[in-house]
Design an enzyme around this catalytic site. Sequence first.
Site, PDB file in Angstrom:
ATOM      1  N   LYS A   1      -5.595   9.512   3.121  1.00 34.00           N
ATOM      2  CA  LYS A   1      -6.360   8.616   3.994  1.00 34.00           C
ATOM      3  C   LYS A   1      -7.437   9.382   4.755  1.00 34.00           C
ATOM      4  O   LYS A   1      -7.194  10.472   5.279  1.00 34.00           O
ATOM      5  CB  LYS A   1      -5.409   7.928   4.976  1.00 34.00           C
ATOM      6  CG  LYS A   1      -6.082   6.989   5.950  1.00 34.00           C
ATOM      7  CD  LYS A   1      -6.729   5.812   5.245  1.00 34.00           C
ATOM      8  CE  LYS A   1      -7.423   4.895   6.253  1.00 34.00           C
ATOM      9  NZ  LYS A   1      -8.107   3.779   5.591  1.00 34.00           N
TER      10      LYS A   1
ATOM     11  N   ARG B   1       0.846  -1.194   0.000  1.00 29.33           N
ATOM     12  CA  ARG B   1       0.000   0.000   0.000  1.00 29.33           C
ATOM     13  C   ARG B   1       0.876   1.236   0.000  1.00 29.33           C
ATOM     14  O   ARG B   1       2.088   1.161   0.117  1.00 29.33           O
ATOM     15  CB  ARG B   1      -0.917   0.008   1.228  1.00 29.33           C
ATOM     16  CG  ARG B   1      -0.195  -0.368   2.525  1.00 29.33           C
ATOM     17  CD  ARG B   1      -0.863   0.107   3.761  1.00 29.33           C
ATOM     18  NE  ARG B   1      -0.836   1.551   3.857  1.00 29.33           N
ATOM     19  CZ  ARG B   1       0.242   2.233   4.257  1.00 29.33           C
ATOM     20  NH1 ARG B   1       1.372   1.619   4.566  1.00 29.33           N
ATOM     21  NH2 ARG B   1       0.202   3.535   4.327  1.00 29.33           N
ATOM     22  N   GLY B   2       0.229   2.406  -0.124  1.00 36.14           N
ATOM     23  CA  GLY B   2       0.952   3.671  -0.148  1.00 36.14           C
ATOM     24  C   GLY B   2       1.247   4.091  -1.570  1.00 36.14           C
ATOM     25  O   GLY B   2       1.751   3.298  -2.371  1.00 36.14           O
ATOM     26  N   ALA B   3       0.935   5.340  -1.904  1.00 40.03           N
ATOM     27  CA  ALA B   3       0.961   5.796  -3.295  1.00 40.03           C
ATOM     28  C   ALA B   3       2.270   5.499  -4.029  1.00 40.03           C
ATOM     29  O   ALA B   3       2.258   4.844  -5.073  1.00 40.03           O
ATOM     30  CB  ALA B   3       0.627   7.285  -3.348  1.00 40.03           C
TER      31      ALA B   3
ATOM     32  N   ASP C   1      -2.431  10.444  -1.900  1.00 38.89           N
ATOM     33  CA  ASP C   1      -2.634   9.391  -2.893  1.00 38.89           C
ATOM     34  C   ASP C   1      -2.941   9.969  -4.265  1.00 38.89           C
ATOM     35  O   ASP C   1      -2.728   9.311  -5.273  1.00 38.89           O
ATOM     36  CB  ASP C   1      -3.747   8.456  -2.449  1.00 38.89           C
ATOM     37  CG  ASP C   1      -3.279   7.517  -1.355  1.00 38.89           C
ATOM     38  OD1 ASP C   1      -2.954   6.364  -1.665  1.00 38.89           O
ATOM     39  OD2 ASP C   1      -3.217   7.953  -0.193  1.00 38.89           O
TER      40      ASP C   1
ATOM     41  N   ARG D   1      -6.760  -0.332  -7.119  1.00 43.29           N
ATOM     42  CA  ARG D   1      -7.082   0.741  -6.172  1.00 43.29           C
ATOM     43  C   ARG D   1      -7.211   2.032  -6.967  1.00 43.29           C
ATOM     44  O   ARG D   1      -6.213   2.611  -7.404  1.00 43.29           O
ATOM     45  CB  ARG D   1      -6.015   0.875  -5.077  1.00 43.29           C
ATOM     46  CG  ARG D   1      -5.894  -0.373  -4.201  1.00 43.29           C
ATOM     47  CD  ARG D   1      -5.316  -0.067  -2.838  1.00 43.29           C
ATOM     48  NE  ARG D   1      -6.216   0.732  -2.035  1.00 43.29           N
ATOM     49  CZ  ARG D   1      -5.849   1.395  -0.929  1.00 43.29           C
ATOM     50  NH1 ARG D   1      -4.605   1.330  -0.523  1.00 43.29           N
ATOM     51  NH2 ARG D   1      -6.724   2.103  -0.251  1.00 43.29           N
TER      52      ARG D   1
ATOM     53  N   GLN E   1      -3.426   2.113  10.272  1.00 39.22           N
ATOM     54  CA  GLN E   1      -2.095   2.204   9.662  1.00 39.22           C
ATOM     55  C   GLN E   1      -1.138   3.035  10.495  1.00 39.22           C
ATOM     56  O   GLN E   1       0.065   2.811  10.473  1.00 39.22           O
ATOM     57  CB  GLN E   1      -2.193   2.800   8.251  1.00 39.22           C
ATOM     58  CG  GLN E   1      -2.796   1.859   7.225  1.00 39.22           C
ATOM     59  CD  GLN E   1      -4.275   2.145   7.005  1.00 39.22           C
ATOM     60  OE1 GLN E   1      -4.991   2.476   7.955  1.00 39.22           O
ATOM     61  NE2 GLN E   1      -4.733   1.997   5.773  1.00 39.22           N
TER      62      GLN E   1
END
Length: 380
Positions: free
Chosen positions: A264, A64-66, A253, A98, A212
């Site tokens: 988020k 995860r994470g841009a 993101d 996503r 997170q």
Amino acid sequence: MADQYAQSREDKRPTEIPVIRWEEPPEGPVLVLLDQTRLPAEEVELVCTDASALVEAIRSLAVRGAPLLGIAGAYGVALAAARGFAVEEAARALEGARPTAVNLSVGVRKAESAHRAALARTGDPTAAATAALAAARTLHREDAEASARMAAHGLALLDELLPGGGHRILTHCNSGSLVSGGEGTAFAVALAAHRAGQLRRLWVDETRPLLQGARLTAYEAARHGMAYTLLTDSAAGSLFAAGEVDAVLIGADRIAADGSVANKVGSYPLAVLARYHHVPFIVVAPLTTVDSQTPDGASIEVEQRPGFEVTEVTAPQVQVTGAGGGIPVAPLGTQAYNPAFDVTPPELVTAIVTEVGAVSPVTAEALAELCADPGRTAPG
């Protein structure tokens, strides 16, 4: 069919977290991921042998994470090419895993373009697969370099806005090395302040509903020996009221052309609190997160997550009974509103820090100028 398996890393605790890497064992190339859903209880790696396994890992938030999604997407295209699968089909599946994170599609398209160009030039699928992998590795390296530059620019901005050091920084979600080819985005700035002896306290929002912040940011802060304190998202207001927050640092993101920032869920309320209490609200993200094709915040597609992420809680190695595999915390049948992100309008953003500098005030014109000529230092 997705082929994804886990292997324990209990006896390996490297200085740097191996979030993602390409390996070529005798049985064929694989993409190895640190399973972020298992942190902080245990460090376990997922080994993906095809793009569908990677799609599953992306959707489950194992990766995860841009910025990291962009890297993973590029490697996913390379994996499909190297394994002889349909590259275009794999690319579309990865892009759709996503929808809010623009870096994912950027990474996928870079590797796909490299593959297509090499195939057209040589007619050799092996050469095309090699080109896709080279594009992924280049993106991985460039993200690490961008991370270091963002940290330097962000620290310089903090020194300008808050001279004297002793910063008390509040951050939301996770934006460290777990989301990057380097040390991250917003977290990398806080880490740079820590190393410079200028970080007094890192306030870590737990970040509902998947925690997170509690699971991942606290994990990274502890590894680096930073002074940090975990708080519930709803407690942030009392911290601002008590004058305990000097700056808010978050990642992104997607950043729309007008400077609206998708991050988020919970980021927008922090921006409102920061504006009311005259606290800088700073977004740290690479240029690849700026999407000139998305005109404004209203045009950003916000991913909706399953309701059970709110109505249940999960914990590794705990017996579960809920429909989503967790422990129920709400009555059976409860409906849940669970957007993964919210959008902060540009007028609430003090600055956007990229690898080439900081834009402040945040306007469509400043962002367009920056993206048109990224080789120079940004205004602000």
